[in-house]
Design a protein around this motif. Sequence first.
Motif, PDB file in Angstrom:
ATOM      1  N   GLN A   1     -20.948  51.529  40.414  1.00 19.00           N
ATOM      2  CA  GLN A   1     -22.178  51.520  41.198  1.00 19.00           C
ATOM      3  C   GLN A   1     -23.397  51.094  40.373  1.00 19.00           C
ATOM      4  OE1 GLN A   1     -20.483  54.139  40.247  1.00 19.00           O
ATOM      5  NE2 GLN A   1     -21.810  55.768  39.472  1.00 19.00           N
ATOM      6  N   MET A   2     -23.186  50.791  39.064  1.00 15.88           N
ATOM      7  CA  MET A   2     -24.290  50.386  38.193  1.00 15.88           C
ATOM      8  C   MET A   2     -24.201  48.919  37.783  1.00 15.88           C
ATOM      9  SD  MET A   2     -26.732  52.421  37.203  1.00 15.88           S
ATOM     10  CE  MET A   2     -27.184  54.124  37.448  1.00 15.88           C
ATOM     11  N   ARG A   3     -23.089  48.270  38.067  1.00 12.70           N
ATOM     12  CA  ARG A   3     -22.848  46.949  37.494  1.00 12.70           C
ATOM     13  C   ARG A   3     -23.941  45.939  37.823  1.00 12.70           C
ATOM     14  NH1 ARG A   3     -16.907  46.859  39.487  1.00 12.70           N
ATOM     15  NH2 ARG A   3     -15.865  48.188  37.970  1.00 12.70           N
ATOM     16  N   ALA A   4     -24.308  45.830  39.091  1.00 13.52           N
ATOM     17  CA  ALA A   4     -25.273  44.801  39.479  1.00 13.52           C
ATOM     18  C   ALA A   4     -26.623  45.032  38.822  1.00 13.52           C
ATOM     19  CB  ALA A   4     -25.425  44.763  41.002  1.00 13.52           C
ATOM     20  N   ARG A   5     -27.059  46.298  38.753  1.00 14.94           N
ATOM     21  CA  ARG A   5     -28.362  46.575  38.157  1.00 14.94           C
ATOM     22  C   ARG A   5     -28.387  46.261  36.665  1.00 14.94           C
ATOM     23  NH1 ARG A   5     -29.062  52.427  40.855  1.00 14.94           N
ATOM     24  NH2 ARG A   5     -26.857  52.039  41.195  1.00 14.94           N
ATOM     25  N   VAL A   6     -27.341  46.661  35.948  1.00 12.77           N
ATOM     26  CA  VAL A   6     -27.287  46.393  34.516  1.00 12.77           C
ATOM     27  C   VAL A   6     -27.142  44.897  34.263  1.00 12.77           C
ATOM     28  CG1 VAL A   6     -25.965  46.777  32.400  1.00 12.77           C
ATOM     29  CG2 VAL A   6     -26.361  48.674  33.986  1.00 12.77           C
ATOM     30  N   ASN A   7     -26.246  44.235  34.998  1.00 15.81           N
ATOM     31  CA  ASN A   7     -26.078  42.791  34.831  1.00 15.81           C
ATOM     32  C   ASN A   7     -27.358  42.034  35.171  1.00 15.81           C
ATOM     33  OD1 ASN A   7     -23.380  42.984  34.034  1.00 15.81           O
ATOM     34  ND2 ASN A   7     -22.620  42.879  36.126  1.00 15.81           N
ATOM     35  N   ALA A   8     -28.097  42.522  36.178  1.00 18.48           N
ATOM     36  CA  ALA A   8     -29.339  41.862  36.573  1.00 18.48           C
ATOM     37  C   ALA A   8     -30.368  41.904  35.456  1.00 18.48           C
ATOM     38  CB  ALA A   8     -29.912  42.532  37.819  1.00 18.48           C
ATOM     39  N   PHE A   9     -30.491  43.062  34.824  1.00 18.38           N
ATOM     40  CA  PHE A   9     -31.457  43.203  33.734  1.00 18.38           C
ATOM     41  C   PHE A   9     -31.168  42.197  32.624  1.00 18.38           C
ATOM     42  CE2 PHE A   9     -32.662  44.996  29.628  1.00 18.38           C
ATOM     43  CZ  PHE A   9     -34.008  45.242  29.829  1.00 18.38           C
ATOM     44  N   PHE A  10     -29.907  42.075  32.278  1.00 16.58           N
ATOM     45  CA  PHE A  10     -29.563  41.185  31.180  1.00 16.58           C
ATOM     46  C   PHE A  10     -29.527  39.723  31.611  1.00 16.58           C
ATOM     47  CE2 PHE A  10     -27.969  45.289  29.600  1.00 16.58           C
ATOM     48  CZ  PHE A  10     -28.758  45.357  28.476  1.00 16.58           C
ATOM     49  N   ASN A  11     -29.324  39.437  32.890  1.00 18.81           N
ATOM     50  CA  ASN A  11     -29.477  38.058  33.366  1.00 18.81           C
ATOM     51  C   ASN A  11     -30.901  37.575  33.141  1.00 18.81           C
ATOM     52  OD1 ASN A  11     -26.856  37.791  34.175  1.00 18.81           O
ATOM     53  ND2 ASN A  11     -27.240  38.060  36.353  1.00 18.81           N
ATOM     54  N   VAL A  12     -31.855  38.466  33.426  1.00 18.28           N
ATOM     55  CA  VAL A  12     -33.260  38.133  33.185  1.00 18.28           C
ATOM     56  C   VAL A  12     -33.503  37.911  31.696  1.00 18.28           C
ATOM     57  CG1 VAL A  12     -35.624  39.010  33.287  1.00 18.28           C
ATOM     58  CG2 VAL A  12     -34.092  39.329  35.239  1.00 18.28           C
ATOM     59  N   LEU A  13     -32.940  38.807  30.885  1.00 17.35           N
ATOM     60  CA  LEU A  13     -33.105  38.702  29.435  1.00 17.35           C
ATOM     61  C   LEU A  13     -32.522  37.389  28.915  1.00 17.35           C
ATOM     62  CD1 LEU A  13     -34.320  40.592  27.290  1.00 17.35           C
ATOM     63  CD2 LEU A  13     -32.005  41.423  26.825  1.00 17.35           C
ATOM     64  N   PHE A  14     -31.335  37.011  29.425  1.00 12.73           N
ATOM     65  CA  PHE A  14     -30.708  35.762  29.007  1.00 12.73           C
ATOM     66  C   PHE A  14     -31.558  34.561  29.411  1.00 12.73           C
ATOM     67  CE2 PHE A  14     -26.216  37.761  29.354  1.00 12.73           C
ATOM     68  CZ  PHE A  14     -26.445  38.458  28.173  1.00 12.73           C
ATOM     69  N   ALA A  15     -32.076  34.592  30.643  1.00 13.05           N
ATOM     70  CA  ALA A  15     -32.874  33.464  31.124  1.00 13.05           C
ATOM     71  C   ALA A  15     -34.137  33.286  30.287  1.00 13.05           C
ATOM     72  CB  ALA A  15     -33.238  33.671  32.594  1.00 13.05           C
ATOM     73  N   VAL A  16     -34.819  34.399  30.004  1.00 12.40           N
ATOM     74  CA  VAL A  16     -36.038  34.337  29.187  1.00 12.40           C
ATOM     75  C   VAL A  16     -35.709  33.863  27.775  1.00 12.40           C
ATOM     76  CG1 VAL A  16     -37.885  35.711  28.158  1.00 12.40           C
ATOM     77  CG2 VAL A  16     -37.234  36.091  30.538  1.00 12.40           C
ATOM     78  N   GLY A  17     -34.626  34.408  27.206  1.00 16.72           N
ATOM     79  CA  GLY A  17     -34.226  34.005  25.857  1.00 16.72           C
ATOM     80  C   GLY A  17     -33.879  32.534  25.790  1.00 16.72           C
ATOM     81  N   GLY A  18     -33.164  32.040  26.812  1.00 13.56           N
ATOM     82  CA  GLY A  18     -32.790  30.630  26.835  1.00 13.56           C
ATOM     83  C   GLY A  18     -33.999  29.719  26.861  1.00 13.56           C
ATOM     84  N   VAL A  19     -34.959  30.029  27.750  1.00  9.75           N
ATOM     85  CA  VAL A  19     -36.165  29.213  27.860  1.00  9.75           C
ATOM     86  C   VAL A  19     -36.974  29.258  26.557  1.00  9.75           C
ATOM     87  CG1 VAL A  19     -38.391  28.993  29.026  1.00  9.75           C
ATOM     88  CG2 VAL A  19     -36.317  29.414  30.362  1.00  9.75           C
ATOM     89  N   CYS A  20     -37.125  30.455  25.987  1.00  7.55           N
ATOM     90  CA  CYS A  20     -37.945  30.606  24.771  1.00  7.55           C
ATOM     91  C   CYS A  20     -37.350  29.841  23.590  1.00  7.55           C
ATOM     92  CB  CYS A  20     -38.084  32.087  24.419  1.00  7.55           C
ATOM     93  SG  CYS A  20     -39.140  33.017  25.540  1.00  7.55           S
ATOM     94  N   PHE A  21     -36.045  29.959  23.392  1.00  9.66           N
ATOM     95  CA  PHE A  21     -35.432  29.297  22.239  1.00  9.66           C
ATOM     96  C   PHE A  21     -35.335  27.788  22.434  1.00  9.66           C
ATOM     97  CE2 PHE A  21     -34.076  33.583  20.995  1.00  9.66           C
ATOM     98  CZ  PHE A  21     -34.340  33.529  19.639  1.00  9.66           C
ATOM     99  N   GLN A  22     -35.167  27.324  23.687  1.00 10.09           N
ATOM    100  CA  GLN A  22     -35.198  25.883  23.925  1.00 10.09           C
ATOM    101  C   GLN A  22     -36.578  25.325  23.597  1.00 10.09           C
ATOM    102  OE1 GLN A  22     -33.762  25.763  28.006  1.00 10.09           O
ATOM    103  NE2 GLN A  22     -31.894  24.765  27.340  1.00 10.09           N
ATOM    104  N   PHE A  23     -37.612  26.060  24.016  1.00  9.89           N
ATOM    105  CA  PHE A  23     -38.980  25.637  23.706  1.00  9.89           C
ATOM    106  C   PHE A  23     -39.211  25.662  22.201  1.00  9.89           C
ATOM    107  CE2 PHE A  23     -43.433  26.712  22.862  1.00  9.89           C
ATOM    108  CZ  PHE A  23     -44.078  25.679  23.514  1.00  9.89           C
ATOM    109  N   LEU A  24     -38.732  26.733  21.527  1.00 13.79           N
ATOM    110  CA  LEU A  24     -38.910  26.865  20.081  1.00 13.79           C
ATOM    111  C   LEU A  24     -38.216  25.730  19.341  1.00 13.79           C
ATOM    112  CD1 LEU A  24     -39.880  28.547  17.646  1.00 13.79           C
ATOM    113  CD2 LEU A  24     -37.706  29.793  17.765  1.00 13.79           C
ATOM    114  N   ALA A  25     -36.985  25.400  19.771  1.00 15.75           N
ATOM    115  CA  ALA A  25     -36.252  24.318  19.114  1.00 15.75           C
ATOM    116  C   ALA A  25     -36.984  22.991  19.279  1.00 15.75           C
ATOM    117  CB  ALA A  25     -34.840  24.221  19.689  1.00 15.75           C
ATOM    118  N   GLY A  26     -37.512  22.740  20.480  1.00 12.14           N
ATOM    119  CA  GLY A  26     -38.260  21.508  20.707  1.00 12.14           C
ATOM    120  C   GLY A  26     -39.528  21.443  19.874  1.00 12.14           C
ATOM    121  N   ALA A  27     -40.227  22.580  19.787  1.00  9.27           N
ATOM    122  CA  ALA A  27     -41.470  22.613  19.013  1.00  9.27           C
ATOM    123  C   ALA A  27     -41.202  22.426  17.522  1.00  9.27           C
ATOM    124  CB  ALA A  27     -42.193  23.939  19.259  1.00  9.27           C
TER     125      ALA A  27
END
Length: 410
Positions: A342-368
Motif C-alpha cells: 500500500q506504500m509502493r506508489a507513494r515511495v516510487n513517486a517521490f523518487f521518480n521526482v528525484l530522478f527527474a530533477v537529478g537528470g535535468v540538473c546533471f544534463q545541464f551541468l554537463a552541458g555547462a
Amino acid sequence: MLKRNRLWTKDFSCITLATVLSAVGGEAMNLPVSLLVFDETQSAFLSSLIMICGVLPDILLPILIAPLIDKGGKKKWIVGMDLLLAALYAAMGFWAGRHTFRFLLYLLFTLAAGTISVLYRLAYAAWYPDLIPRGLEQKGYAVSSMLYPTVIIVMSPAAAFLYGKLTMAQIFFLVSGITLCSVLTESLIRETRKAAAVSSYTLRQYRTDLREGFAFLKREKGIRNIYANMSVMQGTANGMSITTQFYYQTQPYLGATMLGFLLSAEMTGRLFGGLLQYKKEMPVRKRYPFTKTVYLIYSLADMALLFLPYPAMLANRFLCGSLGICSGTIRETAVQSYLPEQMRARVNAFFNVLFAVGGVCFQFLAGALGQILPYRAVAVLLSVVALGSIFLFIVLPAADNRPVFEAVRK
C-alpha cells in the motif's frame, strides 16, 4: 514435496506482452515526433522544449497523484491511461491528416502524453510486483529489464524507417492501434486488490495518505540512501551520455556511426546481464556486497571511457550494460519486496521526482562544464561525483542498507 511456483503464469505473460506493446508504441511515436519537430522548425531550442515538456510531468505530478493510486485498483489506472493515450494518438492522427504542422499543438501533445505516461508508470510500478509469483522476483525483474533494451534495439531503426515511409497521421493511427492491443491484453489480467470506494475517499484522507508516505520515508533510512544514490548515479549517467556524444562529434576518428555502435554495445550488454539474472538466482546475503561492488566498477569504467581506444570503449560499455542491469534487477527485487504494497506508489513517486530533477540538473551541468572544460575532464568530474555518492549513501551506511537488500516478499 513442495510445488515450485511457475513464473510464466497467465497474469505475468499478459503484463509482459502489454509492456512490450506499450514500449513498441512509445518508441514508434517518440522518434518520429522528435524528427518532425526539428525538420519543421530547424531549431535545436524548440526541439529541446519538446523534450522538456515530455519530462515536466515527472517533476510536478507523481507525489500529488500517488496517494490515489495507492488506494488500490491499479488495473483501472493501467487500462484507463492506455485508453486515454490511444484516444490522444487517434485525435492527433485525424488532425495531422487535415492540417499542416503547428509547433504549439505538438508541444501540448507531448505534455499530455507525458502526463498520461507518468500516471501509467506509477500504477505499473506499484502493480507489477504483485503479478510476479512469490519467490521468483529476481527472474521477473530480469525479464522486465530485458524488454526495453530489446525494443530499443529493434525499434530505433524501425521508427526512423516509418518516419521516412509513412505520414505522421498514419504513424499516429498505427501507434493508437498498438496501444489498443495493449489495453486488450491488460484487461485479461486479474486485479490484485480492490479499489477503495470513491465516495469514501475524502480530501482529509488524501492529506493523511500524503503525510503517511513522507513519514514512511523519514524513518526508512535504507530506502532513502538507495534511491538518493540512484538519483545521483542516473543523473551523472545522463550527463555522461551527453558528454560522450559531444566527444564523439568533435573527434575526427570517431563520429555518429561509431557512437551508434557504442550504444549498441551497451544495449547488448544489458540483454546479456538480464539473461544471467534470469538463469542464475543471486543469494540474498550477496545482494548488498555485489551491488556495492558493481556501483564502484561502473563509476570507474565511466571515468576511464573517453581515454580508451575504440575497441576497449566497446568492451567498457558492454561490461557496464551487463553489470548495470544485474545490479538494477537485484535492487528492484529487494526494494519492491521491502516496500509494503500500500506504500509502493507513494515511495516510487517521490523518487521518480528525484530522478527527474537529478537528470535535468546533471544534463545541464554537463552541458555547462563542456563549454569551459575538455570533455574528458567533464567525464572524470561526473564520475568523481558518482563515486562520492556511492561512498556516502551506499558504502558507509551499511547497517541501514543491508536489511533492504536482503528483503524477501512475505
